[in-house]
Design an enzyme around this catalytic site. Sequence first.
Site, PDB file in Angstrom:
ATOM      1  N   ASP A 189      28.972  67.688  13.324  1.00 17.01           N
ATOM      2  CA  ASP A 189      28.495  68.973  13.837  1.00 17.01           C
ATOM      3  C   ASP A 189      26.972  68.927  13.913  1.00 17.01           C
ATOM      4  O   ASP A 189      26.311  68.517  12.957  1.00 17.01           O
ATOM      5  CB  ASP A 189      28.947  70.097  12.880  1.00 17.01           C
ATOM      6  CG  ASP A 189      29.392  71.337  13.618  1.00 17.01           C
ATOM      7  OD1 ASP A 189      28.611  71.808  14.474  1.00 17.01           O
ATOM      8  OD2 ASP A 189      30.498  71.834  13.350  1.00 17.01           O
ATOM      9  N   ASP A 236      36.589  71.251  -8.319  1.00 21.73           N
ATOM     10  CA  ASP A 236      35.640  72.370  -8.461  1.00 21.73           C
ATOM     11  C   ASP A 236      35.999  73.543  -7.541  1.00 21.73           C
ATOM     12  O   ASP A 236      35.250  74.510  -7.430  1.00 21.73           O
ATOM     13  CB  ASP A 236      34.198  71.910  -8.214  1.00 21.73           C
ATOM     14  CG  ASP A 236      33.981  71.443  -6.784  1.00 21.73           C
ATOM     15  OD1 ASP A 236      34.961  71.398  -5.999  1.00 21.73           O
ATOM     16  OD2 ASP A 236      32.832  71.120  -6.433  1.00 21.73           O
ATOM     17  N   GLU A 258      29.255  73.867  22.140  1.00 17.95           N
ATOM     18  CA  GLU A 258      29.817  75.198  21.912  1.00 17.95           C
ATOM     19  C   GLU A 258      28.951  76.178  22.701  1.00 17.95           C
ATOM     20  O   GLU A 258      27.761  76.305  22.442  1.00 17.95           O
ATOM     21  CB  GLU A 258      29.800  75.554  20.421  1.00 17.95           C
ATOM     22  CG  GLU A 258      30.579  76.834  20.155  1.00 17.95           C
ATOM     23  CD  GLU A 258      30.141  77.578  18.902  1.00 17.95           C
ATOM     24  OE1 GLU A 258      30.930  78.374  18.381  1.00 17.95           O
ATOM     25  OE2 GLU A 258      28.987  77.394  18.444  1.00 17.95           O
ATOM     26  N   ASP A 275      36.009  68.485  -0.421  1.00 22.24           N
ATOM     27  CA  ASP A 275      34.925  67.497  -0.446  1.00 22.24           C
ATOM     28  C   ASP A 275      35.302  66.256   0.369  1.00 22.24           C
ATOM     29  O   ASP A 275      36.426  66.125   0.858  1.00 22.24           O
ATOM     30  CB  ASP A 275      34.549  67.136  -1.894  1.00 22.24           C
ATOM     31  CG  ASP A 275      35.770  66.891  -2.754  1.00 22.24           C
ATOM     32  OD1 ASP A 275      36.725  66.267  -2.243  1.00 22.24           O
ATOM     33  OD2 ASP A 275      35.792  67.330  -3.917  1.00 22.24           O
ATOM     34  N   ASP A 302      26.644  72.984  17.984  1.00 23.29           N
ATOM     35  CA  ASP A 302      26.767  74.390  17.632  1.00 23.29           C
ATOM     36  C   ASP A 302      25.914  75.281  18.550  1.00 23.29           C
ATOM     37  O   ASP A 302      24.727  75.002  18.748  1.00 23.29           O
ATOM     38  CB  ASP A 302      26.283  74.534  16.180  1.00 23.29           C
ATOM     39  CG  ASP A 302      26.621  75.866  15.576  1.00 23.29           C
ATOM     40  OD1 ASP A 302      27.809  76.184  15.475  1.00 23.29           O
ATOM     41  OD2 ASP A 302      25.686  76.605  15.192  1.00 23.29           O
ATOM     42  N   HIS A 331      37.510  77.355  13.188  1.00 22.83           N
ATOM     43  CA  HIS A 331      37.074  78.017  11.950  1.00 22.83           C
ATOM     44  C   HIS A 331      36.475  79.403  12.179  1.00 22.83           C
ATOM     45  O   HIS A 331      36.163  80.092  11.221  1.00 22.83           O
ATOM     46  CB  HIS A 331      36.063  77.117  11.239  1.00 22.83           C
ATOM     47  CG  HIS A 331      34.799  76.947  12.038  1.00 22.83           C
ATOM     48  ND1 HIS A 331      34.771  76.280  13.252  1.00 22.83           N
ATOM     49  CD2 HIS A 331      33.541  77.381  11.827  1.00 22.83           C
ATOM     50  CE1 HIS A 331      33.541  76.320  13.738  1.00 22.83           C
ATOM     51  NE2 HIS A 331      32.771  76.983  12.894  1.00 22.83           N
ATOM     52  N   ASP A 332      36.253  79.781  13.449  1.00 23.29           N
ATOM     53  CA  ASP A 332      35.692  81.104  13.748  1.00 23.29           C
ATOM     54  C   ASP A 332      36.736  82.054  14.318  1.00 23.29           C
ATOM     55  O   ASP A 332      36.420  83.212  14.606  1.00 23.29           O
ATOM     56  CB  ASP A 332      34.579  80.977  14.802  1.00 23.29           C
ATOM     57  CG  ASP A 332      33.384  80.190  14.313  1.00 23.29           C
ATOM     58  OD1 ASP A 332      33.087  80.255  13.107  1.00 23.29           O
ATOM     59  OD2 ASP A 332      32.738  79.510  15.148  1.00 23.29           O
ATOM     60  N   ASP A 349      40.313  69.212  -2.022  1.00 18.69           N
ATOM     61  CA  ASP A 349      39.334  69.113  -3.111  1.00 18.69           C
ATOM     62  C   ASP A 349      39.738  67.992  -4.065  1.00 18.69           C
ATOM     63  O   ASP A 349      40.762  68.082  -4.735  1.00 18.69           O
ATOM     64  CB  ASP A 349      39.296  70.463  -3.845  1.00 18.69           C
ATOM     65  CG  ASP A 349      38.393  70.422  -5.064  1.00 18.69           C
ATOM     66  OD1 ASP A 349      37.501  69.555  -5.113  1.00 18.69           O
ATOM     67  OD2 ASP A 349      38.587  71.270  -5.962  1.00 18.69           O
TER      68      ASP A 349
HETATM   69  C1  GLC Z   1      28.884  78.711  15.545  1.00 14.80           C
HETATM   70  C2  GLC Z   1      29.751  78.263  14.402  1.00 14.80           C
HETATM   71  C3  GLC Z   1      29.884  79.391  13.440  1.00 14.80           C
HETATM   72  C4  GLC Z   1      28.505  79.724  12.912  1.00 14.80           C
HETATM   73  C5  GLC Z   1      27.541  80.009  14.051  1.00 14.80           C
HETATM   74  C6  GLC Z   1      26.134  79.945  13.569  1.00 14.80           C
HETATM   75  O1  GLC Z   1      29.444  79.715  16.287  1.00 14.80           O
HETATM   76  O2  GLC Z   1      30.973  77.815  14.895  1.00 14.80           O
HETATM   77  O3  GLC Z   1      30.758  79.106  12.383  1.00 14.80           O
HETATM   78  O4  GLC Z   1      28.580  80.843  12.075  1.00 14.80           O
HETATM   79  O5  GLC Z   1      27.629  79.053  15.081  1.00 14.80           O
HETATM   80  O6  GLC Z   1      25.785  78.618  13.244  1.00 14.80           O
END
Ligand code: GLC
Length: 570
Positions: A107, A34, A261, A38, A207, A333-334, A30
Amino acid sequence: MSSVETKAATDSQWWKEAVVYQIYPKSFNDADGDGVGDLRGIERRVDYLDELGVDAVWLCPVYESPQADNGYDISDYRSIHPAYGDMDDWRRLLGALHERDIRLVMDLVVNHTSKEHEWFQRSRRRDGEYEDYYIWRDGSPDEPPNNWESCFGGPAWTYDDEREQWYLHLFDENQPDLNWRNPAVRDSVYEMMEWWLSQGIDGFRMDVINLISKAEDLPDGEPGAGQTGTEHFFNGPNIHEYLREMRDRVLSDDSLLTIGETPGVGVDDAKEYVGSDGDGLSMVFQFEHVTFDHDEHKWDAGDWSLVEFKEILSKWQTGLEADGWNSVYLNNHDQPRMVSRFGDDGDYRRESAKLLGTLTHTLQGTPFIYQGEEIGMTNASFASPDDLRDVESLNFIEESLERSDVQSYEDVRDAIEYVGRDNARTPMQWSDDPNAGFTEGEPWIQCNSNYETVNVERARADEDSVLHYYRDLIELRDERDVLVYGEFELLLPDHPAVFAYTRTLGDERGLVVLNFESEPVEFVAAGVALDGLELAIANADAPTVPSDTFELGPYEARVYLTPTQHTQTR
Ligand code: GLC
């Protein structure tokens, strides 16, 4: 594969030799205090990425968004979410990365938009061409059109009072699914992709791309384990038609990196996306090795066995060897932090982080490093639901509390702390300054309490750190084609503690031996040609040449290669 072929592959298929670093912008750095990461914050860290040696960055969504799902709910594809900066900041970041020969992959979230997107706002008003941009169905307000479930729990349908119809959302109700059957939707998506490509990006991470095509007539799903309805929208009927159209219309430059993905794909499905007769994607993110420890449901996270883990990864290694290419990842991140899941985040945090990094950098495929992995970041502790931010976890708690066997948060806390997505989303730990040096403000999500010991500043100063080891791994993979292209062969498939394999590329050979336990273990190299092998990298002191039988310490990792141009031990 001969080395001539491998070298020929490097221009348009640079990504085979690349290491990709994933940035979750909200939690990376950051700059303006805030409490939210960013673009300027990322720009300040490009030298860090350069020193690490990565070749590309995958930037999670930075587009305008109400942030119901941290940016995976996009309200304007062509502008930047104000908390992250603006297009000028984005251009500066792109320039800073390209100056250092680091490519940028954005993404692409086109299974759904945010409810706030103008397309949805106009669609709910049945405004001209937007009327069919989403998947709308008639029905009485108390009965959804079918029994499909949202990936985040509850029905996949919400009734819209304004249009007086139901709309489909495979994720949160704020993320309505686009209607890919409508050619105008596809045109709009392709135009938007063209626009990003014209900004100079190097590819897309797509995604949940294998969810964009839904079965015609939207039939009920078979109720059972997991999310109901997936058989009607995972790898749906027109998926390959859409992806081929996308390739022909916007992705014809084959030097672009495209990563789909694709939850629920098996090896044979994957070939249809990435094989030579497939849709032209560079690679997919498959999920088998990050879901095999779930029971019936993600939240019934169970035990896992190394034997099964090896079986799954080997199947993907050999399955795509002749045709296609793997991505290799253990966290993102998931997913929870890999050290907490597959290693030991207590006494052997350092060793097991190095061991898992050794695995991802020596399998065949492109390694993806998720921010913080390279310093061995771990799962966090969430003492109260107030500490959580993720819509998926919060929905799960709410639904669980309606069940008779769940009295309070404490009853589901273990599941949240094992598998919840916020584990991956705590701020990147830069230093032992307040809030891990991530922000001078109040962070949007709490820092992991171990930041005083686990942080970049400290790792930089410590030659034996996970960070230094990652740099060496990346350099080693960069120098040695056998690690990129070599044929993979699993050894000792039934061994409960050792993950061992060979890599072979013409005369070049490699042997990787990893002990996944906190106890010492003996490795017997039966049938492996050991002549000429020399230690290339290891996470403990190890002899420079292998013997037929050797003992590995807790979480010990060794890579032997031949011929050696490069030897180091950490
Ligand atoms: C993918 C992303 C995830 C998101 C989902 C819906 O799995 O990696 O973070 O919540 O799609 O967009």
